[in-house]
Structures are given as C-alpha cells and as structure tokens.
Design a protein around this motif. Structure first.
Motif, PDB file in Angstrom:
ATOM      1  N   ASP A  76      18.518  14.261 -26.036  1.00  0.00           N
ATOM      2  CA  ASP A  76      19.660  15.164 -25.841  1.00  0.00           C
ATOM      3  C   ASP A  76      19.215  16.624 -25.872  1.00  0.00           C
ATOM      4  OD1 ASP A  76      21.367  13.015 -25.668  1.00  0.00           O
ATOM      5  OD2 ASP A  76      21.924  13.054 -27.796  1.00  0.00           O
ATOM      6  N   ALA A  77      18.330  16.949 -26.815  1.00  0.00           N
ATOM      7  CA  ALA A  77      17.852  18.328 -26.916  1.00  0.00           C
ATOM      8  C   ALA A  77      17.023  18.712 -25.694  1.00  0.00           C
ATOM      9  CB  ALA A  77      17.028  18.493 -28.194  1.00  0.00           C
ATOM     10  N   ALA A  78      16.156  17.794 -25.235  1.00  0.00           N
ATOM     11  CA  ALA A  78      15.340  18.076 -24.046  1.00  0.00           C
ATOM     12  C   ALA A  78      16.222  18.264 -22.817  1.00  0.00           C
ATOM     13  CB  ALA A  78      14.352  16.938 -23.823  1.00  0.00           C
ATOM     14  N   ARG A  79      17.273  17.470 -22.700  1.00  0.00           N
ATOM     15  CA  ARG A  79      18.192  17.619 -21.561  1.00  0.00           C
ATOM     16  C   ARG A  79      18.837  19.000 -21.559  1.00  0.00           C
ATOM     17  NH1 ARG A  79      21.243  13.742 -22.721  1.00  0.00           N
ATOM     18  NH2 ARG A  79      20.286  12.148 -21.363  1.00  0.00           N
ATOM     19  N   ASP A  80      19.281  19.456 -22.754  1.00  0.00           N
ATOM     20  CA  ASP A  80      19.904  20.777 -22.841  1.00  0.00           C
ATOM     21  C   ASP A  80      18.910  21.882 -22.479  1.00  0.00           C
ATOM     22  OD1 ASP A  80      22.257  19.583 -23.630  1.00  0.00           O
ATOM     23  OD2 ASP A  80      21.898  19.884 -25.783  1.00  0.00           O
ATOM     24  N   VAL A  81      17.664  21.734 -22.943  1.00  0.00           N
ATOM     25  CA  VAL A  81      16.642  22.752 -22.670  1.00  0.00           C
ATOM     26  C   VAL A  81      16.338  22.831 -21.177  1.00  0.00           C
ATOM     27  CG1 VAL A  81      14.198  23.304 -22.969  1.00  0.00           C
ATOM     28  CG2 VAL A  81      15.577  22.700 -24.950  1.00  0.00           C
ATOM     29  N   LEU A  82      16.149  21.689 -20.543  1.00  0.00           N
ATOM     30  CA  LEU A  82      15.793  21.671 -19.122  1.00  0.00           C
ATOM     31  C   LEU A  82      16.950  22.152 -18.254  1.00  0.00           C
ATOM     32  CD1 LEU A  82      13.803  18.293 -18.995  1.00  0.00           C
ATOM     33  CD2 LEU A  82      12.889  20.616 -19.019  1.00  0.00           C
ATOM     34  N   ARG A  83      18.174  21.766 -18.622  1.00  0.00           N
ATOM     35  CA  ARG A  83      19.324  22.237 -17.850  1.00  0.00           C
ATOM     36  C   ARG A  83      19.512  23.736 -18.018  1.00  0.00           C
ATOM     37  NH1 ARG A  83      23.938  17.535 -18.932  1.00  0.00           N
ATOM     38  NH2 ARG A  83      23.040  15.971 -17.520  1.00  0.00           N
ATOM     39  N   GLY A  84      19.297  24.213 -19.251  1.00  0.00           N
ATOM     40  CA  GLY A  84      19.450  25.646 -19.478  1.00  0.00           C
ATOM     41  C   GLY A  84      18.450  26.469 -18.700  1.00  0.00           C
ATOM     42  N   ALA A  85      17.241  25.955 -18.528  1.00  0.00           N
ATOM     43  CA  ALA A  85      16.202  26.660 -17.768  1.00  0.00           C
ATOM     44  C   ALA A  85      16.249  26.326 -16.284  1.00  0.00           C
ATOM     45  CB  ALA A  85      14.822  26.311 -18.342  1.00  0.00           C
ATOM     46  N   ARG A  86      17.189  25.457 -15.863  1.00  0.00           N
ATOM     47  CA  ARG A  86      17.333  25.033 -14.472  1.00  0.00           C
ATOM     48  C   ARG A  86      16.031  24.446 -13.918  1.00  0.00           C
ATOM     49  NH1 ARG A  86      22.102  26.803 -12.401  1.00  0.00           N
ATOM     50  NH2 ARG A  86      23.186  28.459 -13.531  1.00  0.00           N
ATOM     51  N   ILE A  87      15.421  23.587 -14.728  1.00  0.00           N
ATOM     52  CA  ILE A  87      14.199  22.890 -14.308  1.00  0.00           C
ATOM     53  C   ILE A  87      14.597  21.495 -13.830  1.00  0.00           C
ATOM     54  CG2 ILE A  87      11.960  21.983 -15.052  1.00  0.00           C
ATOM     55  CD1 ILE A  87      11.858  24.215 -17.126  1.00  0.00           C
ATOM     56  N   PRO A  88      14.330  21.138 -12.592  1.00  0.00           N
ATOM     57  CA  PRO A  88      14.703  19.802 -12.094  1.00  0.00           C
ATOM     58  C   PRO A  88      13.866  18.709 -12.751  1.00  0.00           C
ATOM     59  CG  PRO A  88      13.403  20.978 -10.447  1.00  0.00           C
ATOM     60  CD  PRO A  88      13.680  21.961 -11.560  1.00  0.00           C
ATOM     61  N   TYR A  89      14.506  17.619 -13.100  1.00  0.00           N
ATOM     62  CA  TYR A  89      13.804  16.525 -13.784  1.00  0.00           C
ATOM     63  C   TYR A  89      14.425  15.204 -13.388  1.00  0.00           C
ATOM     64  CZ  TYR A  89      17.867  16.372 -16.889  1.00  0.00           C
ATOM     65  OH  TYR A  89      19.138  16.255 -17.377  1.00  0.00           O
ATOM     66  N   GLU A  90      13.760  14.112 -13.803  1.00  0.00           N
ATOM     67  CA  GLU A  90      14.283  12.768 -13.595  1.00  0.00           C
ATOM     68  C   GLU A  90      13.646  11.835 -14.612  1.00  0.00           C
ATOM     69  OE1 GLU A  90      13.151  11.629  -9.671  1.00  0.00           O
ATOM     70  OE2 GLU A  90      11.005  11.521 -10.124  1.00  0.00           O
ATOM     71  N   GLY A  91      14.240  10.675 -14.789  1.00  0.00           N
ATOM     72  CA  GLY A  91      13.656   9.653 -15.663  1.00  0.00           C
ATOM     73  C   GLY A  91      13.652  10.017 -17.133  1.00  0.00           C
ATOM     74  N   LEU A  92      14.580  10.867 -17.563  1.00  0.00           N
ATOM     75  CA  LEU A  92      14.622  11.245 -18.975  1.00  0.00           C
ATOM     76  C   LEU A  92      15.212  10.092 -19.785  1.00  0.00           C
ATOM     77  CD1 LEU A  92      14.351  13.305 -21.278  1.00  0.00           C
ATOM     78  CD2 LEU A  92      16.613  14.201 -20.650  1.00  0.00           C
TER      79      LEU A  92
END
Length: 520
Positions: A76-92
């Motif tokens: 959950d914390a990693a999702r918030d961090v990546l979304r806040g920095a607008r870094i595209p990701y997958e497979g979390l």
C-alpha cells in the motif's frame, strides 16, 4: 530494671496485633467470606497455580501472518509513493515474505527504488532485471516487529484476562515468540482460551453493490463468510470491498446492551474515528456497511442516515455471553497477530491440596525441631525465641495477605527455610549474653550488651540474604519468584522479631521476675 521505651512497646504490640488480624482472615472459609465486606476477602493470600489448580497455556505468536500483514502495508505504501511520483508500474503485489513491483519506464527504476527505500527504513530494496524491484524486511526490522508483537500480545492478553476477574494471572514471555499464561483457579478454561485465541481485529467495509457473480468476487473486493443467526447453515458469503473505511483501532469503548429485547454491542470511536465514520455514513447513505471481525462479517446493516455521533450498535443474533465477550474483546484491543496454542495443561485442585498439606506438615515438623533444639540449648530464653518465631510466621502470612503476593509451592519452601534461619539472630544474641555473663557482668548489663553487640552482625548477615531474595524476585520468573517473595519477607520479619519482639519478651520477664541468675 530494663528500660524499654513506651513508644517502642506500643509499636511492637500494634504490629503484632495487626499482623495477627491480617493473618486470621485466611482462616475464614470461602462461604463465610461472602457475607463479609469485599475488602476483607481481598486481603487473603493468593494461591498460585501449583496450589490452587487452574490452567497452564503456552501460546505462540504467528510471525508468518505478522510478516504477511506487514508486506501488505508495504504494498500500500509503495503504491502511494509511485502514484505520487507518477511513475508507471505493474505487477505490484506481496508474497509471504517479500513484495515486488515492475517499473515500466526503466529510466525511472533508480528513482522508484530510492523513493520506496526512503518511505520505509526497515525495507531492503533491490533491483532486478526488466525493472523489477523486490522489497523485503531487514533482519533487524523483522526482529523488532516480532518483539513488539509479543509484548503487545502480552499486554492485550492481560487486559482480556483481567476483565474476566481472574486473580493473579501469570503472563510472561518465553523465548522469542511464545507467551506463557498461568491462570490459578480458572473454572471455565474453554471461555478463557476462546478470549485469548481470538485476534479480535475489527474493520468496517462497504459492501459491493454488484455482489458476487458466479461465485467470483468483483475486482477490488473479497468474499467473506457471513455470520448467520443461530441454527443457520453458515454458507452465505458477502462481497465486501477490500479497502478499510474505518478501523477498530479507533474504538475507545464497547459495552453489551439490549435493543428491542435482543443482546447487541454498542461501540464508540475516538475523535478521528468518529469523524471518519461520520464521513463514510454521510457519503454512502442507502448502502450496506459490513462490520468484519477476524475475517467474518458479523453484521451488515444498511446506512439509512448519516451517523455523526461517533457511536453505533453491532447486531448479529448474539446470545448474552457472546455480546459480553465481544464487547470485552473490542475494549481490550486486537492482537497484532494470531495466537496458536502449543501446550495446555490443567492442574487439579487436589494436587494443590496435597501440596498445601505437605507444606503444613513440613512447617510444623520444622517448628517442633527448632523449638526442641532452642529449649535444650538455651532453656527459658530458647522458649522466648520460639515464641518470637511463631509471631514471625504469623507476620509472614500477614505480609503475603497485605501485599496480595501469590503463594506457590516454592514459596512454602521459602517459609520452611525461614523457620530454620529465623532463630540464627537469637542464637547470636544469646551467645553474646553468655559471653558477657561469663565475664561477671550483671544480668541487665549482659542482656543489653548481648542485644547491642549482635545488632551489627544480624543486620549485615540478613541484608546479604535479603538482596539475594530480591534478585530472585526481580530477575526470576514463575516458581523462582515465589521463593524469592517468601524468603525476602521472612528475612525482614525475622529481623523485626529477633531485635524487637524477643527483646521485649526478655525485658518484660526481667522486670517482672528480677532473677539473680540467667537461665541460659
């Protein structure tokens, strides 16, 4: 004539009388105690598990579940961090011991690793091929979390047991992930085990409007069993959203009560929880709100209007005992991780009765042998020492009653040991009196010199033993502490009786008889 200050006479007599009164309470039967004021019964000696009987339970904290829950929070914390920095990701996602995420833009992998590592200092963040980032807890972080979980579990278990009225429970850590619980006099161990074993983690979730389709939960929801009314088949499942809208951590009170003649549980949130609960109910009028306890939906009422007072009611076809126990669990708080029972033993009261009887026999035999020895060795003065020894035993029992200490089988051994050691001070005093008398000094001078010369030796020798007893109590556990308690109390009372009670008896005898020879 021996001069003994009046204030000291009054003080010694007052202590002896008070001690006798406190010790005498232990002779009253349990039936008679029910008719007396509560404070009288509270002053009886508490018997330990080995004397009173009860339950012995060894629990283990489920560290695997603890780490898995921790990794879910990491996700959950990693999702918030990546979304806040607008870094595209997958497979979390998270596994049993680690989490992973794949960064789509490989030019931002290092940035993502740095941001995630800065968000949680306990994480070990490593980068693999194809922009894959692995997240694991450090060894130190895992140890700290495990130790904190065990300590928190001990505190919550203590709250739950204290609320049931069990007197003098022993709850202590054993090893790195185990908790030993000893409950003297428990007459309903199954209820206690049920209270201890429940995690009691309560959360509030919105129920998905679409519900399950073909037995499959919609995306972002999970299927949870629904608590059925007594007599139901228990097969109903409800699709609830995974997101927790309000957590049970914000509860400040829960009480069993009645609504329309049915047992229910009323609850109240703190300020933050009440505001969140009010916002959720305001924004979701007409929807179902699921109340989930340990993975089971116990109630799913429809929100008919905003609930702004920070309080509510849990219904669920409870019986009166179930409502009472649920309120108790919610008040005590949720365990940080599930507990499993590794070992369970029940000690019958018959074994405790045999131990008490054996301890009484040992004490009486020890007292008789000491009395015979002192009478033969010191004559009338030896009998004075025996009288002081009896008062010493009474004061030990009185101190145990006053301090509400727990008497165990090793504690009885400590009392028996004290009986043998208590006359040591009198032996020192009497030997000094003999020496002074042999030098031709008057009777009164010999007695006063005997007590004054022995004072320093008695204090020094008893203080060293007292320190040992206190160390046994503070550093030991279980039976060792029981021995340390009675040994320490026995040392203090034996010094008191030797230096004051015996002195008072001898002074009274001298002033009344005025002997020409010492019978020693």
């Amino acid at each position: 004539m021996v001069r003994y200050p009046r204030w000291k006479i009054i003080l010694v007599i007052a202590v002896v009388l008070l001690g006798t009164a406190l010790a005498a309470v232990n002779l009253i039967s349990s039936e008679r105690l029910q008719t007396l004021p509560a404070w009288v019964g509270d002053r009886q000696v508490n018997l330990g598990l080995d004397l009173r009987g009860g339950s012995h339970i060894l629990l283990q904290v489920d560290t695997a579940a603890l780490i898995h829950e921790r990794m879910d929070s990491v996700v959950d914390a990693a999702r918030d961090v990546l979304r806040g920095a607008r870094i595209p990701y997958e497979g979390l996602g998270a596994g049993a011991t680690e989490a992973a995420v794949t960064i789509r833009d490989e030019t931002r992998v290092d940035e993502a690793r740095r941001l995630i590592a800065e968000s949680d200092r306990d994480l070990l963040v490593t980068v693999g091929d194809g922009g894959r980032i692995s997240l694991r807890l450090s060894e130190e972080g895992m140890r700290q979390r495990q130790a904190a979980a065990v300590e928190q579990s001990i505190e919550i278990i203590r709250r739950r047991i204290d609320a049931t009225g069990v007197r003098e429970p022993s709850i202590q850590r054993q090893g790195s992930d185990r908790v030993l619980v000893q409950l003297p006099g428990v007459d309903d161990p199954e209820r206690i085990k049920a209270l201890i074993g429940k995690t009691a983690k309560m959360t509030f979730h919105l129920v998905d409007d679409q519900g399950a389709s073909g037995g499959q939960a919609p995306v972002g929801t999970t299927l949870l069993p629904m608590r059925e009314a007594r007599g139901g088949d228990g097969q109903r499942r409800l699709a609830v959203r995974k997101r927790v809208v309000v957590s049970g951590e914000n509860l400040v009170d829960a009480q069993p009560t009645f609504q329309q003649g049915e047992p229910v549980v009323s609850f109240r949130f703190d300020t933050a929880g009440g505001k969140r609960f009010g916002d959720v109910t305001t924004q979701n009028v007409g929807k179902l709100l699921a109340i989930v306890l340990d993975g089971e939906v116990i109630s799913a009422p429809r929100i008919r209007e905003p609930i702004l007072g920070g309080s509510g009611i849990i219904t669920g076809s409870f019986s009166v005992p179930e409502a009472r126990d649920l309120a108790l669990l919610l008040r005590a708080g949720a365990l940080p991780a599930p507990l499993s029972i590794l070992e369970e033993r029940t000690v019958g009261p018959a074994l405790g009765a045999d131990s008490i009887a054996a301890g009484k026999v040992a004490s009486v035999v020890g007292l008789i042998l000491v009395a015979v020895f002192m009478g033969v060795a010191y004559g009338l003065f030896g009998l004075f020492a025996v009288a002081a020894l009896v008062i010493n035993i009474v004061l030990i029992i009185a101190a145990l009653s006053l301090l509400q200490a727990t008497l165990t089988l090793p504690g009885i051994a400590g009392i028996v040991l004290t009986i043998g050691m208590a006359v040591d001070a009198n032996v020192l005093i009497f030997e000094h009196i003999r020496e002074e008398s042999a030098l031709g000094k008057p009777i009164i001078s010999s007695i006063e010199a005997g007590f004054s010369r022995a004072l320093t030796t008695i204090v020094d020798s008893n203080l060293t033993t007292l320190f040992a007893g206190l160390l046994l109590y503070f550093l030991g556990s279980g039976p060792v502490r029981g021995f340390g308690v009675t040994l320490s109390i026995g040392i203090v009372t034996s010094m008191f009786t030797a230096l004051t009670v015996t002195h008072l008896i001898v002074a009274t005898w001298l002033n009344r008889t005025r002997p020409t020879l010492l019978p020693i």
